[in-house]
Design an enzyme around this catalytic site. Sequence first.
Site, PDB file in Angstrom:
ATOM      1  N   ASP A 113     -13.454 -29.366  -6.479  1.00 37.53           N
ATOM      2  CA  ASP A 113     -14.217 -30.647  -6.134  1.00 37.53           C
ATOM      3  C   ASP A 113     -14.840 -30.502  -4.729  1.00 37.53           C
ATOM      4  OD1 ASP A 113     -11.917 -30.903  -4.632  1.00 37.53           O
ATOM      5  OD2 ASP A 113     -11.216 -32.831  -5.580  1.00 37.53           O
TER       6      ASP A 113
ATOM      7  N   LYS B 192      -1.645 -38.113   7.578  1.00 39.12           N
ATOM      8  CA  LYS B 192      -2.226 -39.334   7.962  1.00 39.12           C
ATOM      9  C   LYS B 192      -1.766 -39.810   9.268  1.00 39.12           C
ATOM     10  CE  LYS B 192      -2.969 -40.846   3.430  1.00 39.12           C
ATOM     11  NZ  LYS B 192      -2.436 -41.049   2.127  1.00 39.12           N
TER      12      LYS B 192
ATOM     13  N   ASP C  75     -16.315 -33.225  -0.296  1.00 37.33           N
ATOM     14  CA  ASP C  75     -15.440 -33.442  -1.486  1.00 37.33           C
ATOM     15  C   ASP C  75     -16.293 -34.338  -2.269  1.00 37.33           C
ATOM     16  OD1 ASP C  75     -13.666 -34.628  -2.942  1.00 37.33           O
ATOM     17  OD2 ASP C  75     -12.220 -34.925  -1.435  1.00 37.33           O
TER      18      ASP C  75
HETATM   19  P1  GTP Z   1      -7.992 -37.466  -8.085  1.00 36.74           P
HETATM   20  O1  GTP Z   1      -7.058 -38.116  -9.249  1.00 36.74           O
HETATM   21  O2  GTP Z   1      -9.363 -38.465  -7.834  1.00 36.74           O
HETATM   22  O3  GTP Z   1      -7.279 -37.618  -6.711  1.00 36.74           O
HETATM   23  O4  GTP Z   1      -8.437 -36.197  -8.279  1.00 36.74           O
HETATM   24  P2  GTP Z   1      -7.792 -34.674  -8.615  1.00 36.74           P
HETATM   25  O5  GTP Z   1      -6.278 -34.805  -9.010  1.00 36.74           O
HETATM   26  O6  GTP Z   1      -8.707 -34.232  -9.564  1.00 36.74           O
HETATM   27  O7  GTP Z   1      -8.086 -34.199  -7.142  1.00 36.74           O
HETATM   28  P3  GTP Z   1      -7.190 -33.734  -5.935  1.00 36.74           P
HETATM   29  O8  GTP Z   1      -7.872 -34.087  -4.672  1.00 36.74           O
HETATM   30  O9  GTP Z   1      -5.597 -34.285  -6.086  1.00 36.74           O
HETATM   31  O10 GTP Z   1      -7.145 -32.062  -6.233  1.00 36.74           O
HETATM   32  C1  GTP Z   1      -7.692 -30.987  -5.380  1.00 36.74           C
HETATM   33  C2  GTP Z   1      -8.002 -30.152  -6.410  1.00 36.74           C
HETATM   34  O11 GTP Z   1      -7.158 -29.621  -7.322  1.00 36.74           O
HETATM   35  C3  GTP Z   1      -9.131 -30.840  -7.578  1.00 36.74           C
HETATM   36  O12 GTP Z   1     -10.061 -29.722  -7.852  1.00 36.74           O
HETATM   37  C4  GTP Z   1      -8.183 -30.697  -8.806  1.00 36.74           C
HETATM   38  O13 GTP Z   1      -8.971 -30.492  -9.873  1.00 36.74           O
HETATM   39  C5  GTP Z   1      -7.345 -29.388  -8.633  1.00 36.74           C
HETATM   40  N1  GTP Z   1      -5.907 -29.921  -8.967  1.00 36.74           N
HETATM   41  C6  GTP Z   1      -5.089 -31.019  -8.755  1.00 36.74           C
HETATM   42  N2  GTP Z   1      -4.070 -31.027  -9.390  1.00 36.74           N
HETATM   43  C7  GTP Z   1      -4.184 -29.888 -10.302  1.00 36.74           C
HETATM   44  C8  GTP Z   1      -3.162 -29.175 -11.262  1.00 36.74           C
HETATM   45  O14 GTP Z   1      -2.076 -29.803 -11.646  1.00 36.74           O
HETATM   46  N3  GTP Z   1      -3.696 -28.213 -12.045  1.00 36.74           N
HETATM   47  C9  GTP Z   1      -4.924 -27.501 -11.468  1.00 36.74           C
HETATM   48  N4  GTP Z   1      -5.063 -26.344 -12.277  1.00 36.74           N
HETATM   49  N5  GTP Z   1      -5.605 -28.032 -10.625  1.00 36.74           N
HETATM   50  C10 GTP Z   1      -5.368 -29.169 -10.070  1.00 36.74           C
END
Ligand code: GTP
Length: 342
Positions: free
Chosen positions: A106, A157, A217
């Site tokens: 993202d 944080k 992001d």
């Molecule tokens: P929010 O629910 O809005 O926080 O989004 P998110 O969980 O998609 O994003 P976050 O910023 O927590 O994660 C950062 C990146 O890692 C994003 O591109 C997610 O798609 C990816 N990501 C997070 N958790 C996983 C997971 O369990 N497996 C995989 N393959 N990718 C993950």
Amino acid sequence: MKAVVLVGGEGTRLRPLTYHTVKAMVPILDRPFLEYLLRHLVDHNVDEIILAMGYKPDSIKRYFTRTHSFLPKLVYSIEPEPLGTAGAVKYAEQHLDDTFFVLNGDVFTTVNLTAMLRFHKESGAKITIAVTPVEDPTRFGVIETDCQLRIKRFIEKPRRDQVTTNNINAGIYILEREVLEHIPSGKRVMFEHDVFPKLLSAGEPLYAYPIDAYWIDIGTLENYRQLNCDLLTGKCPYPGSETATLRVPNDCLVHPQARFHGPVLVGEKCKIGYGVQIIGPTVIGAGCQIEDCAIIEKSILWQRVTVGKNAVLKDCIVASNSYIVDSSGLEGVVVTPEHRTP
Ligand code: GTP
């Protein structure tokens, strides 16, 4: 060189857009976000991309099976359940060798990955984490380094009086394969909270690479709008993006009395009626129908949206297949076929 792209998150902060569309596939200037990221990797000589997916992999697979001519080898690694950022990379271990990139699926950036890799090799790092400055670091995890950019501390944080740097983790890493030995299999593990702090306290060389380029992001609605706008206005000069004041493909039917005030990008096969005004920065996705005298200002319409006669839209995001009824007045809302949220 290989890269793992993490696209398995739920994208809760982008709801309601992510109820039906996975975050990595939300359109940016009418093309899925992930396509930009993959093209950037290819531009920096990545020749194998592993998409680490846990959540709704089908639409991603469908799209890249059709649109893969620009891609080198693409591997789908589908977790049985979301394993977190590090757990997902561990799960893809069989595809990885020596040194590889890991990117959050993202982040949109024009960072020079080739230069980042050079820095990684020269510093002798086991892990290099790209960092980017933010105005208010108290909402993020910041990364403190010495003057050689070796990481000294991760502070989650920080309180205002603890702030010594505004550099945050940009979600782009270079890892040596041995890092995988520190990630347990089959468990939910996060790089940010579990792996990086553990390796730092074990005395391993972790370095920060400051990004001197555009970075955002897209995980929030505000940032999603911002990226579309920055590409349209040329604030983010992205090679291959269309920043022309007005782009309307030849297969669109545009009434001669429709008016555009740029920058506006219109996708293929749109119909734009009599007296319509489109005021940029605005994106009208492929297959949209804008009926007579509608006004659309600073908005992002995905594909196959119908905007009824005399409707007025300002600062809206409208998901694919939505229908805006005649004479609606909408400002600052997100519309999906089922929902409308302020
Ligand atoms: P929010 O629910 O809005 O926080 O989004 P998110 O969980 O998609 O994003 P976050 O910023 O927590 O994660 C950062 C990146 O890692 C994003 O591109 C997610 O798609 C990816 N990501 C997070 N958790 C996983 C997971 O369990 N497996 C995989 N393959 N990718 C993950």
